[in-house]
Motif scaffolding. Structure first.
Motif, PDB file in Angstrom:
ATOM      1  N   ARG A   1      -4.320  -7.975   1.472  1.00 39.63           N
ATOM      2  CA  ARG A   1      -4.886  -7.621   0.166  1.00 39.63           C
ATOM      3  C   ARG A   1      -5.852  -6.461   0.362  1.00 39.63           C
ATOM      4  O   ARG A   1      -6.695  -6.481   1.244  1.00 39.63           O
ATOM      5  CB  ARG A   1      -5.602  -8.850  -0.396  1.00 39.63           C
ATOM      6  N   VAL A   2      -5.682  -5.427  -0.441  1.00 41.75           N
ATOM      7  CA  VAL A   2      -6.585  -4.286  -0.334  1.00 41.75           C
ATOM      8  C   VAL A   2      -7.560  -4.328  -1.495  1.00 41.75           C
ATOM      9  O   VAL A   2      -7.164  -4.415  -2.654  1.00 41.75           O
ATOM     10  CB  VAL A   2      -5.786  -2.958  -0.351  1.00 41.75           C
ATOM     11  N   GLU A   3      -8.843  -4.310  -1.173  1.00 33.11           N
ATOM     12  CA  GLU A   3      -9.859  -4.360  -2.216  1.00 33.11           C
ATOM     13  C   GLU A   3     -10.295  -2.943  -2.556  1.00 33.11           C
ATOM     14  O   GLU A   3     -10.883  -2.252  -1.735  1.00 33.11           O
ATOM     15  CB  GLU A   3     -11.090  -5.142  -1.715  1.00 33.11           C
ATOM     16  N   CYS A   4     -10.000  -2.522  -3.778  1.00 36.37           N
ATOM     17  CA  CYS A   4     -10.485  -1.216  -4.234  1.00 36.37           C
ATOM     18  C   CYS A   4     -11.704  -1.435  -5.127  1.00 36.37           C
ATOM     19  O   CYS A   4     -12.080  -2.571  -5.393  1.00 36.37           O
ATOM     20  CB  CYS A   4      -9.401  -0.491  -5.013  1.00 36.37           C
ATOM     21  N   ILE A   5     -12.260  -0.341  -5.638  1.00 37.28           N
ATOM     22  CA  ILE A   5     -13.462  -0.547  -6.455  1.00 37.28           C
ATOM     23  C   ILE A   5     -13.129  -1.056  -7.863  1.00 37.28           C
ATOM     24  O   ILE A   5     -13.984  -1.550  -8.553  1.00 37.28           O
ATOM     25  CB  ILE A   5     -14.376   0.710  -6.513  1.00 37.28           C
ATOM     26  N   ASP A   6     -11.869  -0.943  -8.285  1.00 41.78           N
ATOM     27  CA  ASP A   6     -11.450  -1.616  -9.523  1.00 41.78           C
ATOM     28  C   ASP A   6      -9.936  -1.900  -9.504  1.00 41.78           C
ATOM     29  O   ASP A   6      -9.217  -1.429  -8.619  1.00 41.78           O
ATOM     30  CB  ASP A   6     -11.894  -0.847 -10.782  1.00 41.78           C
ATOM     31  N   LYS A   7      -9.498  -2.681 -10.478  1.00 41.69           N
ATOM     32  CA  LYS A   7      -8.090  -3.135 -10.535  1.00 41.69           C
ATOM     33  C   LYS A   7      -7.109  -1.974 -10.686  1.00 41.69           C
ATOM     34  O   LYS A   7      -6.036  -1.955 -10.094  1.00 41.69           O
ATOM     35  CB  LYS A   7      -7.902  -4.091 -11.733  1.00 41.69           C
ATOM     36  N   GLU A   8      -7.504  -0.973 -11.498  1.00 40.50           N
ATOM     37  CA  GLU A   8      -6.611   0.166 -11.758  1.00 40.50           C
ATOM     38  C   GLU A   8      -6.301   0.893 -10.449  1.00 40.50           C
ATOM     39  O   GLU A   8      -5.150   1.220 -10.153  1.00 40.50           O
ATOM     40  CB  GLU A   8      -7.254   1.156 -12.753  1.00 40.50           C
ATOM     41  N   LEU A   9      -7.335   1.137  -9.665  1.00 39.55           N
ATOM     42  CA  LEU A   9      -7.131   1.840  -8.391  1.00 39.55           C
ATOM     43  C   LEU A   9      -6.321   0.974  -7.429  1.00 39.55           C
ATOM     44  O   LEU A   9      -5.497   1.469  -6.661  1.00 39.55           O
ATOM     45  CB  LEU A   9      -8.474   2.223  -7.766  1.00 39.55           C
ATOM     46  N   GLU A  10      -6.579  -0.353  -7.482  1.00 37.22           N
ATOM     47  CA  GLU A  10      -5.867  -1.277  -6.599  1.00 37.22           C
ATOM     48  C   GLU A  10      -4.354  -1.189  -6.860  1.00 37.22           C
ATOM     49  O   GLU A  10      -3.553  -1.119  -5.925  1.00 37.22           O
ATOM     50  CB  GLU A  10      -6.364  -2.697  -6.861  1.00 37.22           C
ATOM     51  N   GLU A  11      -3.987  -1.146  -8.149  1.00 39.29           N
ATOM     52  CA  GLU A  11      -2.561  -1.049  -8.489  1.00 39.29           C
ATOM     53  C   GLU A  11      -1.977   0.274  -8.016  1.00 39.29           C
ATOM     54  O   GLU A  11      -0.880   0.335  -7.470  1.00 39.29           O
ATOM     55  CB  GLU A  11      -2.357  -1.210 -10.004  1.00 39.29           C
ATOM     56  N   LYS A  12      -2.742   1.357  -8.216  1.00 40.85           N
ATOM     57  CA  LYS A  12      -2.266   2.686  -7.785  1.00 40.85           C
ATOM     58  C   LYS A  12      -2.097   2.737  -6.267  1.00 40.85           C
ATOM     59  O   LYS A  12      -1.159   3.344  -5.751  1.00 40.85           O
ATOM     60  CB  LYS A  12      -3.251   3.777  -8.222  1.00 40.85           C
ATOM     61  N   LEU A  13      -3.025   2.083  -5.559  1.00 41.46           N
ATOM     62  CA  LEU A  13      -2.944   2.095  -4.098  1.00 41.46           C
ATOM     63  C   LEU A  13      -1.697   1.349  -3.622  1.00 41.46           C
ATOM     64  O   LEU A  13      -1.003   1.818  -2.709  1.00 41.46           O
ATOM     65  CB  LEU A  13      -4.206   1.482  -3.474  1.00 41.46           C
ATOM     66  N   LEU A  14      -1.421   0.210  -4.251  1.00 39.65           N
ATOM     67  CA  LEU A  14      -0.230  -0.560  -3.844  1.00 39.65           C
ATOM     68  C   LEU A  14       1.039   0.271  -4.045  1.00 39.65           C
ATOM     69  O   LEU A  14       1.918   0.284  -3.178  1.00 39.65           O
ATOM     70  CB  LEU A  14      -0.142  -1.872  -4.638  1.00 39.65           C
ATOM     71  N   VAL A  15       1.113   0.998  -5.162  1.00 40.25           N
ATOM     72  CA  VAL A  15       2.272   1.868  -5.422  1.00 40.25           C
ATOM     73  C   VAL A  15       2.333   2.958  -4.349  1.00 40.25           C
ATOM     74  O   VAL A  15       3.381   3.224  -3.754  1.00 40.25           O
ATOM     75  CB  VAL A  15       2.179   2.501  -6.840  1.00 40.25           C
ATOM     76  N   ALA A  16       1.166   3.583  -4.062  1.00 44.73           N
ATOM     77  CA  ALA A  16       1.120   4.673  -3.074  1.00 44.73           C
ATOM     78  C   ALA A  16       1.544   4.169  -1.695  1.00 44.73           C
ATOM     79  O   ALA A  16       2.318   4.827  -0.992  1.00 44.73           O
ATOM     80  CB  ALA A  16      -0.281   5.267  -3.012  1.00 44.73           C
ATOM     81  N   LEU A  17       1.054   2.985  -1.328  1.00 44.94           N
ATOM     82  CA  LEU A  17       1.387   2.455   0.012  1.00 44.94           C
ATOM     83  C   LEU A  17       2.887   2.186   0.146  1.00 44.94           C
ATOM     84  O   LEU A  17       3.456   2.351   1.218  1.00 44.94           O
ATOM     85  CB  LEU A  17       0.598   1.169   0.292  1.00 44.94           C
ATOM     86  N   GLN A  18       3.523   1.787  -0.986  1.00 42.87           N
ATOM     87  CA  GLN A  18       4.977   1.537  -0.933  1.00 42.87           C
ATOM     88  C   GLN A  18       5.756   2.845  -0.881  1.00 42.87           C
ATOM     89  O   GLN A  18       6.824   2.920  -0.299  1.00 42.87           O
ATOM     90  CB  GLN A  18       5.414   0.710  -2.131  1.00 42.87           C
ATOM     91  N   LYS A  19       5.179   3.884  -1.507  1.00 44.68           N
ATOM     92  CA  LYS A  19       5.874   5.169  -1.615  1.00 44.68           C
ATOM     93  C   LYS A  19       5.784   5.957  -0.297  1.00 44.68           C
ATOM     94  O   LYS A  19       6.708   6.644   0.102  1.00 44.68           O
ATOM     95  CB  LYS A  19       5.212   5.964  -2.755  1.00 44.68           C
TER      96      LYS A  19
END
Ligand SMILES: NC(=O)c1ccc[n+]([C@@H]2O[C@H](COP(=O)([O-])OP(=O)(O)OC[C@H]3O[C@@H](n4cnc5c(N)ncnc54)[C@H](O)[C@@H]3O)[C@@H](O)[C@H]2O)c1
Ligand SMILES: CCCCC/C=C\C=C\[C@H](O)C/C=C\C/C=C\CCCC(=O)O
Length: 172
Positions: free
Chosen positions: A101-119
């Protein structure tokens, strides 16, 4: 607050522990203090090489690793101590880190990070280790190595030096 606790944990592990551990090893190994010389390899990341809004804390810790290790490895000190310091910037690598689980400073960034990590193209652990061995075999003190996307390790010291030549313009 949980975000502060997590932030302090990341900083402690990636910066405080790395710097204090490196200095301890450095002092044991330095030949001008009865040591035998040696090598310290510190692990930074590709996020130290560009500015992304997705992981400001983690990126800051990896920039700290890069700057600390590059400065500690400078030739002026290496020639006295014989302790070589090398920095590795790994790209996305297939370890537990990117599965957790990656903790970002908010949920929006967390979702973007998960997409980026998959891409992002993920490299194998074998390729990352092979790259690290190349850096160990041929890296000079203060050098920085980019090891990403299953490609051979690349010595990017000249790029880092060039970047700092630009950054230091006008500072004195
Ligand atoms: N996997 C990647 O995509 C990637 C990319 C760039 C850099 N890195 C860096 O590579 C290094 C290794 O990460 P990894 O990808 O192998 O992840 P990993 O999760 O597989 O390994 C991390 C290790 O650190 C240990 N650890 C965690 N907290 C600790 C603590 N407080 N005290 C002692 N040990 C602790 C864990 O037990 C684990 O063995 C990290 O510095 C990471 O930032 C990883
Ligand atoms: C300690 C918890 C941090 C968790 C970070 C997770 C993975 C990080 C791995 C590497 O160090 C970073 C590699 C790649 C970064 C991936 C995506 C960033 C996307 C940046 C962007 O598109 O803006």
């Amino acid at each position: 607050m949980i975000i502060i606790r997590i932030t302090l944990g990341i900083i402690f592990m990636s910066v405080t522990a790395l710097i204090t551990g490196s200095l301890k090893a450095y002092n044991w190994m330095r030949k001008d203090r009865d040591g035998k010389g040696g090598t310290i390899i510190n692990i930074s990341s590709i996020v130290a090489l560009y500015q992304s809004p997705l992981m400001p804390v983690y990126s800051a810790t990896k920039s700290a690793v890069l700057q600390f290790s590059n400065c500690l490895g400078k030739t002026e000190i290496f020639s006295r101590t014989d302790v070589r310091v090398i920095t590795i910037c790994f790209g996305v690598t297939d370890t537990n880190l990117i599965r957790g689980r990656v903790e970002c400073i908010d949920k929006e960034l967390e979702e973007k990070l998960l997409v980026a990590l998959q891409k992002f193209p993920t490299q194998s652990i074998d390729s990352a280790v092979q790259g690290l061995l190349t850096a160990f075999e041929s890296g000079t003190s203060g050098s920085t190595w980019l090891i990403t996307t299953n490609k051979p390790a690349e010595d990017i010291t000249k790029n880092v030096d060039k970047a700092y030549e630009i950054l230091r313009q006008g500072v004195f």
